[in-house]
Design a protein around this motif. Structure first.
Motif, PDB file in Angstrom:
ATOM      1  N   HIS A  83     -31.217   0.776  39.478  1.00 48.97           N
ATOM      2  CA  HIS A  83     -29.603   1.471  38.995  1.00 48.97           C
ATOM      3  C   HIS A  83     -29.985   2.413  37.980  1.00 48.97           C
ATOM      4  O   HIS A  83     -29.255   3.357  37.701  1.00 48.97           O
ATOM      5  CB  HIS A  83     -29.068   0.201  38.491  1.00 48.97           C
ATOM      6  CG  HIS A  83     -27.517   0.607  38.113  1.00 48.97           C
ATOM      7  ND1 HIS A  83     -26.491   0.658  38.912  1.00 48.97           N
ATOM      8  CD2 HIS A  83     -26.862   0.321  36.837  1.00 48.97           C
ATOM      9  CE1 HIS A  83     -25.370   0.995  38.422  1.00 48.97           C
ATOM     10  NE2 HIS A  83     -25.403   0.994  37.044  1.00 48.97           N
ATOM     11  N   MET A  84     -30.862   1.983  36.873  1.00 49.25           N
ATOM     12  CA  MET A  84     -30.997   2.924  35.684  1.00 49.25           C
ATOM     13  C   MET A  84     -31.322   4.401  36.074  1.00 49.25           C
ATOM     14  O   MET A  84     -31.373   5.242  35.263  1.00 49.25           O
ATOM     15  CB  MET A  84     -32.055   2.252  34.864  1.00 49.25           C
ATOM     16  CG  MET A  84     -31.399   1.072  33.995  1.00 49.25           C
ATOM     17  SD  MET A  84     -30.152   1.382  33.033  1.00 49.25           S
ATOM     18  CE  MET A  84     -30.418   2.389  32.033  1.00 49.25           C
ATOM     19  N   ALA A  85     -32.033   4.355  37.163  1.00 47.23           N
ATOM     20  CA  ALA A  85     -32.661   6.035  37.608  1.00 47.23           C
ATOM     21  C   ALA A  85     -31.384   6.880  37.861  1.00 47.23           C
ATOM     22  O   ALA A  85     -31.688   8.064  37.291  1.00 47.23           O
ATOM     23  CB  ALA A  85     -33.160   5.854  38.877  1.00 47.23           C
ATOM     24  N   PHE A  86     -30.322   6.529  37.991  1.00 44.97           N
ATOM     25  CA  PHE A  86     -29.055   7.197  38.098  1.00 44.97           C
ATOM     26  C   PHE A  86     -28.394   7.636  36.864  1.00 44.97           C
ATOM     27  O   PHE A  86     -27.669   8.470  36.625  1.00 44.97           O
ATOM     28  CB  PHE A  86     -28.169   6.829  39.000  1.00 44.97           C
ATOM     29  CG  PHE A  86     -28.828   6.750  40.510  1.00 44.97           C
ATOM     30  CD1 PHE A  86     -28.511   7.963  41.246  1.00 44.97           C
ATOM     31  CD2 PHE A  86     -29.151   5.677  40.787  1.00 44.97           C
ATOM     32  CE1 PHE A  86     -28.862   7.727  42.446  1.00 44.97           C
ATOM     33  CE2 PHE A  86     -29.831   5.818  42.379  1.00 44.97           C
ATOM     34  CZ  PHE A  86     -29.724   6.923  43.002  1.00 44.97           C
ATOM     35  N   TYR A  87     -28.838   6.813  35.617  1.00 46.54           N
ATOM     36  CA  TYR A  87     -28.131   6.912  34.285  1.00 46.54           C
ATOM     37  C   TYR A  87     -29.130   7.400  33.202  1.00 46.54           C
ATOM     38  O   TYR A  87     -28.794   8.075  32.317  1.00 46.54           O
ATOM     39  CB  TYR A  87     -27.558   5.534  33.921  1.00 46.54           C
ATOM     40  CG  TYR A  87     -26.425   5.488  34.733  1.00 46.54           C
ATOM     41  CD1 TYR A  87     -25.077   5.839  34.582  1.00 46.54           C
ATOM     42  CD2 TYR A  87     -26.511   4.687  35.917  1.00 46.54           C
ATOM     43  CE1 TYR A  87     -24.045   5.732  35.412  1.00 46.54           C
ATOM     44  CE2 TYR A  87     -25.294   4.197  36.739  1.00 46.54           C
ATOM     45  CZ  TYR A  87     -23.946   4.634  36.424  1.00 46.54           C
ATOM     46  OH  TYR A  87     -23.134   4.621  37.336  1.00 46.54           O
ATOM     47  N   ALA A  88     -30.356   7.014  33.412  1.00 44.51           N
ATOM     48  CA  ALA A  88     -31.262   7.302  32.418  1.00 44.51           C
ATOM     49  C   ALA A  88     -32.252   8.449  32.825  1.00 44.51           C
ATOM     50  O   ALA A  88     -33.113   8.806  32.199  1.00 44.51           O
ATOM     51  CB  ALA A  88     -32.077   6.099  31.868  1.00 44.51           C
ATOM     52  N   GLY A  89     -32.123   8.494  34.287  1.00 45.83           N
ATOM     53  CA  GLY A  89     -33.305   9.560  34.936  1.00 45.83           C
ATOM     54  C   GLY A  89     -34.260   8.835  35.704  1.00 45.83           C
ATOM     55  O   GLY A  89     -34.887   7.741  35.302  1.00 45.83           O
ATOM     56  N   PHE A  90     -34.687   9.486  36.748  1.00 42.55           N
ATOM     57  CA  PHE A  90     -35.624   8.886  37.750  1.00 42.55           C
ATOM     58  C   PHE A  90     -37.189   8.696  37.075  1.00 42.55           C
ATOM     59  O   PHE A  90     -37.497   7.712  37.019  1.00 42.55           O
ATOM     60  CB  PHE A  90     -35.874   9.838  38.899  1.00 42.55           C
ATOM     61  CG  PHE A  90     -34.841   9.350  39.687  1.00 42.55           C
ATOM     62  CD1 PHE A  90     -35.097   8.596  40.831  1.00 42.55           C
ATOM     63  CD2 PHE A  90     -33.491   9.883  39.727  1.00 42.55           C
ATOM     64  CE1 PHE A  90     -34.311   8.225  41.952  1.00 42.55           C
ATOM     65  CE2 PHE A  90     -32.537   9.637  40.689  1.00 42.55           C
ATOM     66  CZ  PHE A  90     -32.887   8.750  41.749  1.00 42.55           C
ATOM     67  N   PRO A  91     -37.533   9.628  36.199  1.00 46.08           N
ATOM     68  CA  PRO A  91     -38.871   9.575  35.334  1.00 46.08           C
ATOM     69  C   PRO A  91     -39.011   8.180  34.556  1.00 46.08           C
ATOM     70  O   PRO A  91     -39.746   7.330  34.564  1.00 46.08           O
ATOM     71  CB  PRO A  91     -38.926  10.814  34.525  1.00 46.08           C
ATOM     72  CG  PRO A  91     -38.234  11.815  35.184  1.00 46.08           C
ATOM     73  CD  PRO A  91     -36.864  10.970  36.062  1.00 46.08           C
ATOM     74  N   ALA A  92     -37.778   8.006  33.805  1.00 45.65           N
ATOM     75  CA  ALA A  92     -37.818   6.689  32.968  1.00 45.65           C
ATOM     76  C   ALA A  92     -37.754   5.428  33.992  1.00 45.65           C
ATOM     77  O   ALA A  92     -38.375   4.483  33.616  1.00 45.65           O
ATOM     78  CB  ALA A  92     -36.324   6.864  32.258  1.00 45.65           C
ATOM     79  N   ALA A  93     -37.076   5.688  35.000  1.00 42.61           N
ATOM     80  CA  ALA A  93     -37.082   4.305  35.996  1.00 42.61           C
ATOM     81  C   ALA A  93     -38.147   4.206  36.573  1.00 42.61           C
ATOM     82  O   ALA A  93     -38.713   3.011  36.736  1.00 42.61           O
ATOM     83  CB  ALA A  93     -35.974   4.373  36.973  1.00 42.61           C
ATOM     84  N   ILE A  94     -39.065   5.387  37.014  1.00 38.64           N
ATOM     85  CA  ILE A  94     -40.258   5.010  37.463  1.00 38.64           C
ATOM     86  C   ILE A  94     -41.164   4.586  36.638  1.00 38.64           C
ATOM     87  O   ILE A  94     -42.161   3.700  36.922  1.00 38.64           O
ATOM     88  CB  ILE A  94     -40.758   6.504  38.112  1.00 38.64           C
ATOM     89  CG1 ILE A  94     -39.869   6.774  39.264  1.00 38.64           C
ATOM     90  CG2 ILE A  94     -42.364   6.658  38.574  1.00 38.64           C
ATOM     91  CD1 ILE A  94     -39.915   8.244  39.855  1.00 38.64           C
ATOM     92  N   THR A  95     -41.532   5.156  35.356  1.00 36.27           N
ATOM     93  CA  THR A  95     -42.005   4.293  34.275  1.00 36.27           C
ATOM     94  C   THR A  95     -41.813   2.761  34.163  1.00 36.27           C
ATOM     95  O   THR A  95     -42.805   2.234  33.912  1.00 36.27           O
ATOM     96  CB  THR A  95     -41.829   5.195  32.965  1.00 36.27           C
ATOM     97  OG1 THR A  95     -42.319   6.522  33.166  1.00 36.27           O
ATOM     98  CG2 THR A  95     -42.633   4.673  31.757  1.00 36.27           C
ATOM     99  N   ALA A  96     -40.428   2.658  34.098  1.00 35.25           N
ATOM    100  CA  ALA A  96     -40.170   1.279  34.039  1.00 35.25           C
ATOM    101  C   ALA A  96     -40.729   0.517  35.027  1.00 35.25           C
ATOM    102  O   ALA A  96     -41.133  -0.637  35.011  1.00 35.25           O
ATOM    103  CB  ALA A  96     -38.646   1.120  33.767  1.00 35.25           C
ATOM    104  N   SER A  97     -40.435   0.751  36.275  1.00 41.19           N
ATOM    105  CA  SER A  97     -40.902   0.281  37.291  1.00 41.19           C
ATOM    106  C   SER A  97     -42.754  -0.021  37.376  1.00 41.19           C
ATOM    107  O   SER A  97     -42.883  -1.246  37.609  1.00 41.19           O
ATOM    108  CB  SER A  97     -40.590   1.133  38.786  1.00 41.19           C
ATOM    109  OG  SER A  97     -41.125   0.257  39.741  1.00 41.19           O
ATOM    110  N   ALA A  98     -43.266   1.134  37.011  1.00 42.24           N
ATOM    111  CA  ALA A  98     -44.699   0.611  36.887  1.00 42.24           C
ATOM    112  C   ALA A  98     -45.145  -0.254  35.814  1.00 42.24           C
ATOM    113  O   ALA A  98     -45.916  -1.293  36.004  1.00 42.24           O
ATOM    114  CB  ALA A  98     -45.355   1.875  36.578  1.00 42.24           C
TER     115      ALA A  98
END
Length: 112
Positions: A83-98
């Motif tokens: 969900h955060m990918a759409f609000y904080a950006g995909f790079p932030a979400a991908i980093t958080a996912s890793a």
């Protein structure tokens, strides 16, 4: 990606800035986190979302562990990060996912 440190940045900083650490412990953890207006699991979800949005990846492992302790499931964390990918950006979400994958994997390893 750099090696993920699973210790809390607060613990790493304690020796250099003991007064700053004190402010985190009092009032943040002793008063804010124990306030009954929000459940601890809700505070964990809000905190993780804020850390992702603010780009504070170093703080995520400690708060992901706390979220699990507060009853947040891996599925919920995955949903939050997506969900955060759409609000904080995909790079932030991908980093958080890793970071979540590594942190939750370490929790599973340590628990058997």
């Amino acid at each position: 990606m750099s090696k993920i440190d699973f210790t809390s940045p607060r613990e790493s900083a304690r020796a250099f800035t003991p007064k700053l650490t004190g402010f985190v412990e009092e009032p943040l953890y002793s008063k804010v986190w124990s306030d009954t207006d929000l459940a601890p699991r809700d505070r964990s979800l809000i905190t993780i979302a804020t850390l992702i949005a603010g780009g504070h990846a170093d703080e995520l492992p400690a708060h992901l562990r706390r979220a699990v302790e507060n009853g947040v499931t891996e599925r919920e964390l995955s949903g939050l990060i997506t969900h955060m990918a759409f609000y904080a950006g995909f790079p932030a979400a991908i980093t958080a996912s890793a970071i979540a994958n590594a942190t939750l994997g370490a929790i599973k390893e340590n628990n058997g």
